[in-house]
Scaffold this motif. Structure first.
Motif, PDB file in Angstrom:
ATOM      1  N   SER A   1      35.412  -0.128 -35.284  1.00  0.00           N
ATOM      2  CA  SER A   1      34.578  -1.329 -35.216  1.00  0.00           C
ATOM      3  C   SER A   1      34.009  -1.557 -33.828  1.00  0.00           C
ATOM      4  CB  SER A   1      35.404  -2.556 -35.624  1.00  0.00           C
ATOM      5  OG  SER A   1      36.476  -2.762 -34.699  1.00  0.00           O
ATOM      6  N   GLY A   2      34.496  -0.828 -32.829  1.00  0.00           N
ATOM      7  CA  GLY A   2      34.013  -1.014 -31.465  1.00  0.00           C
ATOM      8  C   GLY A   2      32.625  -0.428 -31.257  1.00  0.00           C
ATOM      9  N   GLN A   3      31.991  -0.841 -30.192  1.00  0.00           N
ATOM     10  CA  GLN A   3      30.672  -0.314 -29.832  1.00  0.00           C
ATOM     11  C   GLN A   3      30.778   0.972 -29.017  1.00  0.00           C
ATOM     12  OE1 GLN A   3      28.407  -3.355 -27.831  1.00  0.00           O
ATOM     13  NE2 GLN A   3      28.880  -4.905 -29.378  1.00  0.00           N
ATOM     14  N   ALA A   4      31.951   1.238 -28.461  1.00  0.00           N
ATOM     15  CA  ALA A   4      32.158   2.437 -27.651  1.00  0.00           C
ATOM     16  C   ALA A   4      33.474   3.079 -28.049  1.00  0.00           C
ATOM     17  CB  ALA A   4      32.168   2.097 -26.163  1.00  0.00           C
ATOM     18  N   LEU A   5      33.501   4.395 -27.986  1.00  0.00           N
ATOM     19  CA  LEU A   5      34.704   5.162 -28.294  1.00  0.00           C
ATOM     20  C   LEU A   5      35.240   5.765 -27.002  1.00  0.00           C
ATOM     21  CD1 LEU A   5      35.367   7.644 -31.160  1.00  0.00           C
ATOM     22  CD2 LEU A   5      35.580   8.449 -28.814  1.00  0.00           C
TER      23      LEU A   5
ATOM     24  N   MET B   1      34.177   8.209 -22.497  1.00  0.00           N
ATOM     25  CA  MET B   1      33.851   6.969 -23.203  1.00  0.00           C
ATOM     26  C   MET B   1      32.380   7.069 -23.575  1.00  0.00           C
ATOM     27  SD  MET B   1      33.905   2.919 -22.093  1.00  0.00           S
ATOM     28  CE  MET B   1      35.681   2.770 -21.978  1.00  0.00           C
ATOM     29  N   VAL B   2      32.066   6.935 -24.855  1.00  0.00           N
ATOM     30  CA  VAL B   2      30.706   7.143 -25.330  1.00  0.00           C
ATOM     31  C   VAL B   2      30.323   6.026 -26.294  1.00  0.00           C
ATOM     32  CG1 VAL B   2      31.517   8.626 -27.222  1.00  0.00           C
ATOM     33  CG2 VAL B   2      29.145   8.810 -26.442  1.00  0.00           C
TER      34      VAL B   2
ATOM     35  N   VAL C   1      30.283   8.117 -20.382  1.00  0.00           N
ATOM     36  CA  VAL C   1      30.852   8.090 -19.036  1.00  0.00           C
ATOM     37  C   VAL C   1      32.121   8.927 -19.033  1.00  0.00           C
ATOM     38  CG1 VAL C   1      31.691   6.645 -17.144  1.00  0.00           C
ATOM     39  CG2 VAL C   1      29.971   5.752 -18.723  1.00  0.00           C
ATOM     40  N   TYR C   2      32.208   9.830 -18.068  1.00  0.00           N
ATOM     41  CA  TYR C   2      33.426  10.602 -17.841  1.00  0.00           C
ATOM     42  C   TYR C   2      34.047  10.145 -16.527  1.00  0.00           C
ATOM     43  CZ  TYR C   2      31.595  13.804 -21.398  1.00  0.00           C
ATOM     44  OH  TYR C   2      31.116  14.346 -22.563  1.00  0.00           O
TER      45      TYR C   2
END
Length: 715
Positions: free
Chosen positions: A591-595, A655-656, A623-624
């Motif tokens: 449900s999040g906007q970012a994984l 994080m994408v 982002v790494y």
């Protein structure tokens, strides 16, 4: 809706935002009676006219591809579009068009001779993208056709035919956790090894065998022996061609040897088995191969031998390996880039070289000169000159030479102090360069010299300078990784507990696990509970762990949910399909906007999610961050960066944005690992998919020593 020709399409409620109240919408069963016509997706017009939305254009592209005779590349595009559309439509709405007809394998393989390597890459993508039920018929059909194709090539014993090249490339890419694909790879490997061993030309036989033996050389002793014979024959024939002044033949034979060594360069376990079995005369002649960069894998393979393995060799065999080292090392000793490459290849390998130090005059001489602060002679053509201590390039070369000696010396050793002093005198001191954030050489030297306590303190200092406070406690306990992680979490509790959970963001953290070490997983979850920016949810995806472990895992998740108050969720897969499939499942249900990815054997610094989320909000798609590896048995910090750096570039710290990951088809398994595959897609897309790598080390990872594949999944 009174008109009989009215048309109503069921759409997600979000699309109708502001157009109709949900309570005013008629019930679905009442729609036909009101005059609406219910249609399926495949009844929509084939053209994109009137469907200028993003979803409409995607559907039109998929519909067009699905109605045409597909090439392999078009089939891969169709599957990626299908995965994307399945995330947009309700379950069951999209009936894949490919189910109505089999894949045209015969047509694809008809053009095999043109470019078998490209076709293999496309077939690998196809196999990994297909849902599990559809993999089996394609895998069986492909295996049968390859077996039949190899039978047609049995008449030519002097060349690797296109069918064998296709098989070789497929075996190299089928590194999946899926039992079906693993079984397919094993069957193809056995088939290919039998066929390759029958080739009479040593060049063709060696090139074919070196690829198929990767991963499990000890399981095929007969074929390994055939590879050794091929290399011996090539070296002997090259010597004969040289004596006869036949430069054309010599170049051809040396080119084949170069191909074999380069192809085996990523599999140090295979090369180690090779150098143990080579003829002593072959070892001597191999040292003269050109260019010198070709010889690096052979040098690395010899350096991986320990005293027990060396003792199993006869005296002339052991002496031949020492000679091989003493012929290769001087050829790379004055090339800084090759020395860095040597260190990079050995960075995660345990070395025990007492057998080599006992007899190698060259190593002893280099160590004696360097440890006494004497820079060695550099040869420029026929002229020997001293290294210029004020020249920056030669200072860098000298420090890299010192690093190589520190890596090869046993630890602890008395010579380390002298070597470190010599490196410190070559230009600006390493500690000052670390403080000025110019490089991480001081860290690399401390870790390479076996100075664990110094490495910990310098790691803290470097992280602090980059904006990450308290990366490590001032002192780590002497023990394994679990003890170190527990001490680190205790330290973080004392520094960050008041800030933990002070804010929340729509982030979903995903952990995939198969029979994990539950103690380490518990510590990883505890590090997430200390995040200053909490995630909306944390998914633990169990990739079909055995029943007993699965039950213990479920208990652990329930316990951590109560104890840590984390929004934990557990999803169990019935069949093991690998990390990438697990992450794709989470990508669909999140449900999040970012994984954000989290490894079982890793800790996330309390600022990790906050710093990465801040970068996403600035418009980045992914982002790494950088990472620090700790030795699994001793918890000592280890170098893991590219190009001589200390901190790694954290490909699993991703994080994408959810929308971007879905648009790119998620994580794809195979030759290049799902993490690396997604990163490359993000880099290729650019624009809205722009990525960034934070300079801060935000993740602590376990470091295992391995030999099966020395080329780890780095970016």
């Amino acid at each position: 809706m009174a008109s009989a020709d009215s048309l109503l399409l069921a759409a997600p409620v979000g699309w109708t935002n502001g157009l109709v109240e949900l309570s005013a919408a008629p019930a679905l069963p009442a729609l036909p009676a009101a005059g609406a016509t219910c249609v399926g997706l495949w009844q929509l017009p084939e053209t994109a006219e009137g469907m200028d939305s993003e979803l409409g254009l995607l559907w039109s592209r998929y519909r067009k591809l699905s109605s045409l005779p597909l090439s392999p590349s078009e089939a891969v595009k169709a599957l990626r579009l299908e995965r994307l559309l399945q995330g947009r439509f309700a379950p069951g709405c999209l009936e894949p068009a490919r189910l109505r007809q089999p894949w045209p394998l015969g047509s694809w393989l008809g053009d095999l001779a043109e470019d078998p390597d490209t076709l293999a890459a496309e077939l690998l993508d196809l196999l990994h993208l297909l849902p599990s039920p559809e993999q089996e018929p394609l895998a069986e059909d492909l295996t049968e056709r390859i077996a039949a194709g190899l039978r047609t090539e049995q008449g030519d014993k002097n060349e690797r035919g296109p069918w064998l090249r296709l098989l070789d490339a497929l075996v190299g890419g089928l590194n999946s956790s899926t039992p079906l694909l693993r079984g397919m790879a094993c069957g193809l490997r056995s088939l290919g090894l039998r066929h390759a061993s029958e080739l009479e030309d040593p060049a063709a036989r060696g090139i074919a065998l070196v690829g198929l033996l990767q991963g499990k050389p000890a399981a095929s002793p007969k074929e390994l022996g055939s590879l050794v014979e091929a290399i011996d024959d090539l070296v002997l024939a090259s010597g004969i061609a040289r004596d006869a002044a036949d430069q054309v033949a010599q170049r051809r034979l040396n080119g084949a040897l170069e191909t074999i060594v380069r192809k085996g360069g990523s599999e140090l376990l295979l090369l180690r088995s090779l150098v143990l079995a080579l003829n002593p005369d072959t070892c001597h002649r191999l040292g003269s191969l050109k260019p010198a960069s070709v010889l690096l894998p052979l040098l690395q393979a010899v350096l991986l031998l320990d005293s027990t393995q060396a003792a199993c060799l006869e005296d002339n065999g052991r002496r031949a390996l020492v000679n091989l080292v003493e012929r290769i090392l001087p050829r790379v000793w004055w090339q800084q880039t090759l020395l860095v490459e040597l260190l990079q290849g050995l960075r995660r390998c345990e070395l025990e070289l007492s057998w080599l130090w006992e007899v190698s005059v060259l190593l002893k001489g280099l160590e004696r000169l360097h440890s006494r602060g004497i820079a060695p002679l550099s040869r420029d053509g026929e002229t020997a000159t001293w290294l210029e201590p004020q020249h920056p390039d030669q200072q860098l070369l000298l420090r890299t030479q010192v690093l190589v000696l520190l890596r090869l010396l046993p630890h602890p050793c008395d010579q380390a102090g002298g070597l470190l002093r010599l490196a410190g005198s070559a230009g600006k001191p390493p500690l000052l360069r670390l403080l000025d954030r110019e490089d991480e050489e001081a860290l690399v030297m401390a870790a390479t010299a076996g100075l664990a306590s110094r490495s910990v303190l310098l790691s803290r200092l470097a992280a602090e300078r980059s904006g990450v406070p308290e990366l490590l406690p001032p002192l780590l306990p002497v023990g394994d990784l679990e003890q170190a992680f527990s001490r680190i979490l205790e330290h973080w509790h004392s520094r960050f507990s008041t800030q933990a959970g002070s804010a929340q963001a729509p982030i979903t953290v995903v952990i995939s696990a198969h029979a994990p070490q539950l103690n380490l997983l518990s510590l990883a979850l505890e590090s997430l509970s200390l995040q200053t920016l909490w995630p909306r949810e944390v998914w633990v995806v169990d990739d079909a762990s055995p029943p007993g472990i699965a039950a213990d895992l479920a208990d652990l998740v329930a316990t951590c949910r109560r104890r840590l108050r984390l929004p934990l969720r557990l999803l169990r897969r019935s069949a093991r399909e690998g990390t990438c499939r697990c992450r794709n499942v989470a990508l669909e249900v999140m449900s999040g906007q970012a994984l954000a990815l989290q490894n079982v054997e890793a800790l996330s610094h309390p600022l990790r999610l906050a710093l990465q989320w801040q970068e996403l909000k600035r418009g980045r798609a992914a982002v790494y961050a950088r990472h620090l590896r700790l030795h699994q048995a001793t918890a000592a910090p280890l170098p893991d960066g590219d190009g001589g750096g200390f901190f790694g570039d954290g490909i699993t710290t991703l994080m994408v944005k959810r929308s971007i990951a879905r648009d790119l088809g998620g994580f794809q398994g195979g030759r290049n690992w799902g993490d690396l595959h997604l990163w490359r897609q993000l880099e290729q897309c650019g624009g809205s998919c722009a990525t960034t790598l934070l300079e801060q080390p935000l993740v602590l990872m376990s470091a295992r020593h391995w030999l099966c594949n020395s080329v780890a999944p780095t970016r």
